[in-house]
Write an enzyme that holds these catalytic residues in place. Sequence first.
Site, PDB file in Angstrom:
ATOM      1  N   CYS A 128      27.731 -42.545   2.911  1.00  0.00           N
ATOM      2  CA  CYS A 128      29.107 -42.431   3.398  1.00  0.00           C
ATOM      3  C   CYS A 128      29.624 -43.809   3.848  1.00  0.00           C
ATOM      4  CB  CYS A 128      29.203 -41.389   4.494  1.00  0.00           C
ATOM      5  SG  CYS A 128      30.924 -40.878   4.810  1.00  0.00           S
ATOM      6  N   HIS A 232      27.089 -36.993   1.938  1.00  0.00           N
ATOM      7  CA  HIS A 232      25.993 -36.914   2.913  1.00  0.00           C
ATOM      8  C   HIS A 232      24.864 -36.039   2.359  1.00  0.00           C
ATOM      9  CE1 HIS A 232      27.467 -38.827   6.677  1.00  0.00           C
ATOM     10  NE2 HIS A 232      28.659 -38.595   6.134  1.00  0.00           N
ATOM     11  N   GLU A 234      21.789 -35.850   3.235  1.00  0.00           N
ATOM     12  CA  GLU A 234      20.878 -35.345   4.269  1.00  0.00           C
ATOM     13  C   GLU A 234      21.326 -34.005   4.826  1.00  0.00           C
ATOM     14  OE1 GLU A 234      24.122 -37.188   6.629  1.00  0.00           O
ATOM     15  OE2 GLU A 234      23.112 -37.640   4.733  1.00  0.00           O
TER      16      GLU A 234
END
Length: 585
Positions: A128, A232, A234
């Site tokens: 990001c 993102h 994760e």
Amino acid sequence: MKSNPFDISAVYEELLQHFPNYKQAPIIGLTGNFHDGECTLAEAYYTSIIKAGGIPFILPPTDDTNVILNVLNTIDGLILTGGGDINPLCLNEEPIPELHNINARRDKQELLLTKLASDRQIPILGICRGIQILNFAMDGTLYQDIYSQREKQTIKHNQDLDRPYASHTVTIKKDTLLYNIIGKENIPVNSFHHQAVRKTAVGFKVSAIASDGVIEAIESAECKPMLGVQWHPECFISNGDTSMMPIFEWLIKEASFFKKAKSLHNKFITLDTHCDTPMAFDRHIDFGSRDKRILVDLHKMTEGMLDATIMVAYLKQLGLSDEDLEAATAKADRILSEIEAMIKKHNTSVSIAYKPEDIQKLKDKGKKAIFIGIENGYAIGKDMTNVERFRQRGVVYMTLCHNGNNQICGSAIDNDLNMGVTPFGEQVIKEMNRVGMMVDISHTGRHTFYNALDISSKPIVASHSSARAICNHPRNLDDEQLIALAGKGGVAQVTLYNRFLRTNGQATVMDAIHHLNHMVSVMGIEHVGIGTDFDGDGGVTGCANASELINFTKMLLKEQYSDVDIQQIWGGNFLRVMNEVQGNN
């Protein structure tokens, strides 16, 4: 724990006392967010690293350069995490009304951290905000706000959905690292941004775009482990969706290779057997700084973990009159004096090496080593005593010629007569044997090559030549020559000169590995090495200067060369020959 919290290596060693199973795991630094005087990091970041097999280490914002350098000397990989907008003043721009909250405390540190990590070839993943930091740190440009600064209509990039859920799709280009990692051309992603990459930095390429053309991922176009994604990944992993796990597994794999390569460079000697940096002396270069005008300096040698290089006094082949030959000798002496003066100027960090054992002694003192060579036997003129005199000045090898025939022998270039070693050249070779100076046959013609092998009583070397079977250039050695050279105990050092690696197009570090693999298969592992020809037009994509030489080691590991093999390639073989040639001299 009693360790200094900023001494990461000490903290790591203390952790290993409690968790010894993590000894082989790479340390991944993650940039921490900063708000209201607190450093924080979302759990999904570090749990993803742990699941992929790494050790996460959160890096708080700091302006202390010593802390940043300590971090870089310890971590094996870096994640640039998400967060607030980047200050437009960093972009040399004034803020536009659509700018959101910035985090200036992070900007300065992360831009410096990223640039220095890149200089050291540390694997980097930007997420990001991190993709934007990565791109801008490498001199790319950004949009402050995609909705107001792009002419094309833009889809929604700041979703209202929870973070673990996708809100739009991106298209991954097939000829990219990212495609190799994910294995799909179209994937759904989440989206929480309004700043974005505008123009990719030099050395990077776009690897994924959204349907509206917004850049969603970039990666190194130079065979380096650097990747940035605008989404993102994760957050998907934290919700049990493993589709993005390959991104973190890629980072851990690259960080593991980097960790291993660092340990090898720490463990044994690394020697580049040919560089032409003295050719830049007339530009008043600064060997003690990270000088952009040259490929080898103290900073780049340190970043690439290169212990030693052989720096040559190069002489262009000119006329053979008595006057010309005397001028050649005078020029060689002047260049040698300039090398000595440069080393003296930086004597706290570098010294001249005269024998192989000098490198380890200097390494133990934290110093770099420079051997001295001569490129073109033209330098001795007609005076045989110059051979011993140059040897006494520290010259460890001399190429018999360069591009063009001289008083000693015939060259690989401009040698229509197929000239070999002259009677004077035969005496030169014998004198080089006597005084302990290596005979270097790089640049020699085929006839000269075999004459030199027959004449020399000591093994000879090719300090910067590659495989003609792979790239048909007269400067390279064919298989018959490689076999003959090995048969006499000599070594051939693969070079990073583009035209000696590929007949067309831009060569990469993988082309050099291809040549090395071939030479090993023909000669055996005991007869090969690396002579970059940096600052003499050497340098290829992925291994463009001394700071990038650790990439070569990573490639050797990926090719499954053993630790012993790599030690031999990185100078062990060449230094063995140097020892044999020098004898008791």
